[in-house]
Design an enzyme around this catalytic site. Structure first.
Site, PDB file in Angstrom:
ATOM      1  CG  HIS A  73      15.211 135.952  19.228  1.00 47.39           C
ATOM      2  ND1 HIS A  73      16.547 136.268  19.314  1.00 47.39           N
ATOM      3  CD2 HIS A  73      14.787 135.786  20.512  1.00 47.39           C
ATOM      4  CE1 HIS A  73      16.926 136.279  20.572  1.00 47.39           C
ATOM      5  NE2 HIS A  73      15.871 135.988  21.330  1.00 47.39           N
ATOM      6  CE1 TYR A 201      17.913 126.643  16.673  1.00 40.05           C
ATOM      7  CE2 TYR A 201      18.166 124.749  18.105  1.00 40.05           C
ATOM      8  CZ  TYR A 201      17.386 125.735  17.561  1.00 40.05           C
ATOM      9  OH  TYR A 201      16.060 125.819  17.905  1.00 40.05           O
ATOM     10  N   PRO A 293      13.872 118.448  21.447  1.00 44.07           N
ATOM     11  CG  PRO A 293      15.129 118.999  23.303  1.00 44.07           C
ATOM     12  CD  PRO A 293      14.537 117.844  22.585  1.00 44.07           C
ATOM     13  CE  LYS A 297       8.736 123.831  15.000  1.00 46.43           C
ATOM     14  NZ  LYS A 297       8.288 125.213  14.775  1.00 46.43           N
ATOM     15  CE1 TYR A 385      13.532 128.916  15.266  1.00 47.94           C
ATOM     16  CE2 TYR A 385      13.962 126.554  15.287  1.00 47.94           C
ATOM     17  CZ  TYR A 385      14.079 127.805  15.868  1.00 47.94           C
ATOM     18  OH  TYR A 385      14.734 127.934  17.077  1.00 47.94           O
TER      19      TYR A 385
HETATM   20  P1  FAS Z   1       3.842 118.634  31.062  1.00 39.94           P
HETATM   21  O1  FAS Z   1       4.602 117.356  31.211  1.00 39.94           O
HETATM   22  O2  FAS Z   1       4.547 119.936  31.127  1.00 39.94           O
HETATM   23  O3  FAS Z   1       2.698 118.708  32.199  1.00 39.94           O
HETATM   24  C1  FAS Z   1       1.958 117.544  32.554  1.00 39.94           C
HETATM   25  C2  FAS Z   1       1.497 117.722  33.996  1.00 39.94           C
HETATM   26  O4  FAS Z   1       0.698 116.583  34.347  1.00 39.94           O
HETATM   27  C3  FAS Z   1       2.671 117.765  34.967  1.00 39.94           C
HETATM   28  O5  FAS Z   1       2.573 118.904  35.796  1.00 39.94           O
HETATM   29  C4  FAS Z   1       2.537 116.456  35.756  1.00 39.94           C
HETATM   30  O6  FAS Z   1       2.939 116.614  37.105  1.00 39.94           O
HETATM   31  C5  FAS Z   1       1.054 116.167  35.650  1.00 39.94           C
HETATM   32  N1  FAS Z   1       0.732 114.743  35.771  1.00 39.94           N
HETATM   33  C6  FAS Z   1       1.427 113.694  35.280  1.00 39.94           C
HETATM   34  N2  FAS Z   1       0.804 112.536  35.600  1.00 39.94           N
HETATM   35  C7  FAS Z   1      -0.323 112.874  36.301  1.00 39.94           C
HETATM   36  C8  FAS Z   1      -1.371 112.134  36.900  1.00 39.94           C
HETATM   37  N3  FAS Z   1      -1.385 110.801  36.831  1.00 39.94           N
HETATM   38  N4  FAS Z   1      -2.346 112.807  37.555  1.00 39.94           N
HETATM   39  C9  FAS Z   1      -2.342 114.180  37.600  1.00 39.94           C
HETATM   40  N5  FAS Z   1      -1.367 114.942  37.046  1.00 39.94           N
HETATM   41  C10 FAS Z   1      -0.374 114.288  36.407  1.00 39.94           C
HETATM   42  N6  FAS Z   1      10.063 121.817  24.808  1.00 39.94           N
HETATM   43  C11 FAS Z   1      10.623 122.803  24.084  1.00 39.94           C
HETATM   44  O7  FAS Z   1       9.962 123.349  23.187  1.00 39.94           O
HETATM   45  N7  FAS Z   1      11.938 123.197  24.330  1.00 39.94           N
HETATM   46  C12 FAS Z   1      12.696 122.613  25.333  1.00 39.94           C
HETATM   47  O8  FAS Z   1      13.854 122.973  25.538  1.00 39.94           O
HETATM   48  C13 FAS Z   1      12.132 121.592  26.112  1.00 39.94           C
HETATM   49  N8  FAS Z   1      12.847 121.005  27.126  1.00 39.94           N
HETATM   50  C14 FAS Z   1      12.278 119.976  27.847  1.00 39.94           C
HETATM   51  C15 FAS Z   1      12.989 119.325  28.883  1.00 39.94           C
HETATM   52  C16 FAS Z   1      12.405 118.256  29.604  1.00 39.94           C
HETATM   53  C17 FAS Z   1      13.184 117.560  30.707  1.00 39.94           C
HETATM   54  C18 FAS Z   1      11.109 117.835  29.287  1.00 39.94           C
HETATM   55  C19 FAS Z   1      10.470 116.668  30.039  1.00 39.94           C
HETATM   56  C20 FAS Z   1      10.391 118.478  28.270  1.00 39.94           C
HETATM   57  C21 FAS Z   1      10.962 119.558  27.550  1.00 39.94           C
HETATM   58  N9  FAS Z   1      10.270 120.231  26.541  1.00 39.94           N
HETATM   59  C22 FAS Z   1      10.805 121.219  25.803  1.00 39.94           C
HETATM   60  C23 FAS Z   1       8.948 119.871  26.225  1.00 39.94           C
HETATM   61  C24 FAS Z   1       8.050 120.514  27.249  1.00 39.94           C
HETATM   62  O9  FAS Z   1       8.228 121.897  27.230  1.00 39.94           O
HETATM   63  C25 FAS Z   1       6.657 120.051  26.946  1.00 39.94           C
HETATM   64  O10 FAS Z   1       6.374 120.159  25.567  1.00 39.94           O
HETATM   65  C26 FAS Z   1       5.625 120.803  27.731  1.00 39.94           C
HETATM   66  O11 FAS Z   1       5.937 120.707  29.092  1.00 39.94           O
HETATM   67  C27 FAS Z   1       4.269 120.184  27.386  1.00 39.94           C
HETATM   68  O12 FAS Z   1       3.370 120.610  28.323  1.00 39.94           O
HETATM   69  P2  FAS Z   1       2.237 119.611  28.870  1.00 39.94           P
HETATM   70  O13 FAS Z   1       1.657 118.872  27.726  1.00 39.94           O
HETATM   71  O14 FAS Z   1       1.386 120.431  29.759  1.00 39.94           O
HETATM   72  O15 FAS Z   1       3.033 118.489  29.699  1.00 39.94           O
HETATM   73  C1  PHB Z   2      15.538 126.874  25.164  1.00 39.70           C
HETATM   74  O1  PHB Z   2      15.652 128.128  25.244  1.00 39.70           O
HETATM   75  O2  PHB Z   2      15.440 126.148  26.178  1.00 39.70           O
HETATM   76  C2  PHB Z   2      15.486 126.225  23.803  1.00 39.70           C
HETATM   77  C3  PHB Z   2      15.620 127.016  22.658  1.00 39.70           C
HETATM   78  C4  PHB Z   2      15.568 126.406  21.407  1.00 39.70           C
HETATM   79  C5  PHB Z   2      15.380 125.028  21.336  1.00 39.70           C
HETATM   80  C6  PHB Z   2      15.238 124.248  22.494  1.00 39.70           C
HETATM   81  C7  PHB Z   2      15.287 124.857  23.732  1.00 39.70           C
HETATM   82  O3  PHB Z   2      15.314 124.420  20.122  1.00 39.70           O
END
Ligand code: FAS
Ligand code: PHB
Length: 392
Positions: A73, A201, A293, A297, A385
């Protein structure tokens, strides 16, 4: 007893990517993941990659599926009620592009490549505890298949997300936390239907909305919802109707309602824990910070943390140089705070705040009109961005 150079807590994108990049540098690691592999891979999370993330994934051999299935994009669109569509044109102002490619697919690729390279990822590692992180002989204890284990290591990388054990292992006396919570969340839907061609958005008096994608046959949509909303209050038809009301009619007419295969609510939070290092423990990804989100980022910050940390660990293990280790926290935090600021800014701009007065709403409308009229403002937004560069 087990022994490795780097014990990585958490098998999400941060932990798995770090393990892979350390392997490429000839550094041994073991990943301890609390959940099963299926559980990790069932999570629906991020969807948009910054240009720096795209380049890094290609550089470390993880670009093939992304380039095959991802959608490039030139930026993202903003549909503001009663205003023409506006493009955050990252290609025009920075020459760089974004990629729509789901975090789940990236995590699948990371598990595949770690398995192919003989990586040690211990799933369902329970009761992980960190020990002697302030000393020079740290170790981790955990239970696996009911057997208590000890993992001796040189470094511990805390990649265990917001609810993990690593950040909590840093003494409160040296920890500074910063937080902002929001009085709304995002109700997200994954639908088996062709998405819009754009990432778009929407700001509407009824609330924020977002149209995104995972593949040519998989759409991702979100609408702003009140905190405490129960997903059960939002049957599919009600979701589709509300989503379409928040986009201009000509855009709404292009939205294809397909079978909904996932529906969930994510809270919005801005959070940073400083420092990102304590002794031999280094935090990366959501373990250290959370962004709303709105700026796409979260995952991208996890990638830049891992880039800085892998570079520091390679210099230390391979050449005995501690400079990047000593600089890690401050360097990572500079990029974290930039992402926190733009994510907070876009959240303020694009959402409807229940307690905002008419003056505040006029401020947001004028800011958007100014953005549309100013190349300078558009260039500043575009470079943030698409993702600021990784510091040398
Ligand atoms: P993660 O949370 O992905 O991974 C951490 C891992 O550690 C998990 O697998 C967990 O099971 C494990 N863990 C936890 N405690 C532990 C312990 N005590 N012992 C061993 N393992 C353990 N970002 C975006 O950019 N766009 C989005 O739309 C977006 N939507 C999201 C929606 C939700 C519901 C959440 C929670 C996050 C979202 N994010 C989004 C952010 C997300 O993408 C995170 O930035 C990304 O998962 C970060 O990756 P990690 O740092 O690896 O953390
Ligand atoms: C998504 O594709 O899940 C998405 C895209 C843009 C955002 C957040 C989430 O800012």
């Amino acid at each position: 007893m087990l022994r490795t150079q780097v014990a990585i807590i958490g098998g999400g994108p941060a932990g798995l990517l770090l393990s892979h990049m350390l392997h490429l540098a000839g550094i041994d690691s073991i990943v301890l993941e609390r959940q099963s592999r299926d559980h990790v891979l069932q999570r629906i999370r991020a969807g948009v990659l910054e240009s720096g993330t795209i380049k890094l994934l290609r550089d470390v051999g993880l670009g093939e599926r992304m380039d095959r299935e991802g959608h490039v994009h030139d930026g993202a669109w903003i549909a503001w009620e009663d205003r023409p569509l506006f493009l955050i044109d990252t290609r025009k102002f920075t020459g760089r592009q974004m990629m729509a490619f789901g975090q789940t697919a990236i995590t699948e690729e990371l598990y595949r490549i770690r398995t192919r390279n003989g990586g040690q990822v211990i799933d369902e590692a329970k009761n992980v505890e960190l020990h002697d992180i302030a000393g020079d002989k740290p170790y981790v204890t955990f239970a696996h298949n009911g057997v208590e284990q000890r993992l001796d290591c040189g470094i511990i990388a805390g990649c265990d997300g917001f609810h993990g054990v690593s950040r909590r292992s840093i003494p409160a006396s040296v920890q500074r936390t910063f937080e902002r919570t929001y009085a709304f969340g995002w109700l997200g839907v994954m639908s088996e239907a062709a998405p819009l061609n754009e990432i778009m958005y929407a700001h509407h008096s009824r609330g924020f909305a977002l149209a995104s994608q995972r593949s040519p046959t998989l759409s991702r949509y979100y609408i702003q919802c009140d905190l405490g909303t129960d997903v059960a209050e939002w049957p599919d038809e009600k979701f589709w109707n509300e989503l379409k009301r928040r986009f201009p009619q000509d855009v709404a007419d292009r939205i294809v309602e397909g079978p909904v295969i996932e529906k969930s609510i994510a809270p919005l939070r801005s959070f940073v824990s400083e420092p990102m290092r304590h002794g031999r423990l280094f935090l990366a990804g959501d373990a250290a910070h959370i962004v709303p989100p709105t700026g796409a980022k979260g995952l991208n910050l996890a990638v830049s943390d891992v880039f800085f940390l892998h570079r520091a660990l390679e210099a230390w293990f391979k050449r005995g140089e501690s400079r990047y280790l000593d600089l890690y926290s401050d360097m990572a935090l500079r990029r974290v705070w930039s992402a926190e600021r733009i994510s907070w800014h876009l959240t303020q701009l694009l959402h409807v705040f229940p307690d905002e007065d008419p003056f505040g709403r006029r401020m947001h409308l004028n800011e958007f009109d100014y953005l549309r009229s100013s190349n300078a403002a558009q260039a500043a937004l575009a470079e943030q961005y698409v993702g600021l560069p990784f510091e040398d």
